[in-house]
Motif scaffolding. Sequence first.
Motif, PDB file in Angstrom:
ATOM      1  N   ILE A   1       0.865  -1.173   0.000  1.00  0.00           N
ATOM      2  CA  ILE A   1       0.000   0.000   0.000  1.00  0.00           C
ATOM      3  C   ILE A   1       0.901   1.222   0.000  1.00  0.00           C
ATOM      4  O   ILE A   1       1.764   1.355   0.873  1.00  0.00           O
ATOM      5  N   GLU A   2       0.715   2.091  -0.971  1.00  0.00           N
ATOM      6  CA  GLU A   2       1.496   3.326  -1.035  1.00  0.00           C
ATOM      7  C   GLU A   2       0.801   4.365  -0.156  1.00  0.00           C
ATOM      8  O   GLU A   2      -0.147   5.011  -0.582  1.00  0.00           O
ATOM      9  N   SER A   3       1.309   4.510   1.081  1.00  0.00           N
ATOM     10  CA  SER A   3       0.683   5.389   2.066  1.00  0.00           C
ATOM     11  C   SER A   3       0.591   6.828   1.590  1.00  0.00           C
ATOM     12  O   SER A   3      -0.447   7.479   1.762  1.00  0.00           O
ATOM     13  N   GLU A   4       1.685   7.332   1.008  1.00  0.00           N
ATOM     14  CA  GLU A   4       1.713   8.726   0.546  1.00  0.00           C
ATOM     15  C   GLU A   4       0.669   8.949  -0.533  1.00  0.00           C
ATOM     16  O   GLU A   4      -0.102   9.912  -0.488  1.00  0.00           O
ATOM     17  N   LYS A   5       0.645   8.047  -1.512  1.00  0.00           N
ATOM     18  CA  LYS A   5      -0.283   8.167  -2.634  1.00  0.00           C
ATOM     19  C   LYS A   5      -1.735   8.120  -2.148  1.00  0.00           C
ATOM     20  O   LYS A   5      -2.556   8.957  -2.540  1.00  0.00           O
ATOM     21  N   ALA A   6      -2.058   7.156  -1.285  1.00  0.00           N
ATOM     22  CA  ALA A   6      -3.416   7.022  -0.765  1.00  0.00           C
ATOM     23  C   ALA A   6      -3.830   8.263   0.012  1.00  0.00           C
ATOM     24  O   ALA A   6      -4.955   8.757  -0.140  1.00  0.00           O
TER      25      ALA A   6
ATOM     26  N   LEU B   1      -0.157   8.425   8.844  1.00  0.00           N
ATOM     27  CA  LEU B   1       0.592   7.768   9.929  1.00  0.00           C
ATOM     28  C   LEU B   1       0.063   6.351  10.191  1.00  0.00           C
ATOM     29  O   LEU B   1       0.844   5.424  10.406  1.00  0.00           O
ATOM     30  N   VAL B   2      -1.253   6.192  10.156  1.00  0.00           N
ATOM     31  CA  VAL B   2      -1.842   4.857  10.376  1.00  0.00           C
ATOM     32  C   VAL B   2      -1.482   3.923   9.218  1.00  0.00           C
ATOM     33  O   VAL B   2      -1.094   2.778   9.433  1.00  0.00           O
ATOM     34  N   LEU B   3      -1.600   4.413   7.968  1.00  0.00           N
ATOM     35  CA  LEU B   3      -1.260   3.582   6.816  1.00  0.00           C
ATOM     36  C   LEU B   3       0.212   3.171   6.848  1.00  0.00           C
ATOM     37  O   LEU B   3       0.558   2.032   6.561  1.00  0.00           O
TER      38      LEU B   3
END
Length: 192
Positions: A40-45, A148-150
């Motif tokens: 999962i790309e946290s930044e992208k999401a 932060l959660v992702l």
Amino acid sequence: MKFNFDFREIATATMVLFAVIDILGSIPIIIGLRQKVGHIESEKASVVSAVIMVAFLFVGEEILNLIGIDVNSFAVAGAFVIFFLAIEMILGVTLYRDEEAESASIVPIAFPLIAGAGTLTAILSLRAEFQVENIIIAIVANTIFVYLVLKSSKKIEKVLGKNGLSVIRKVFGVILLAIAVKLFATNINQLF
């Protein structure tokens, strides 16, 4: 251009969006999706969900009116999506299948999980009461927390363990199901 920053409005809008987005309740879904797609790309999401929310703040009602959909219809559709996510969590069945995806960052995490019908409906409701700049600050604050959660979902998974994750997944599945029913019940009467 004059800005009307109001700490009370910012705090209220932040809390409303935090409750509706419910990223903590979505942890089991996020971990399940990460196990399915691998990454999962946290930044992208986070960025995509923030862009969707801010864009919807400005043009959401106009877009819905343009295509002939009212906010209530949008909320009922969102209730169905949330309902099926909850069924997956509670029963352990797989309804969402996207074999080609390398990442679940945009769909279903950024939309509809974070910036879903409930969130977008809440943003339209907040717009009727609060200044736009205060809502934008609330969106940014929630986006940072979502990020932060992702980003720490692997650590959260390790802390909870397989059994803890299973229990939390089922509990939050029931909560998500209740949210779907409430969203459906609140908005279905407005359609008829």
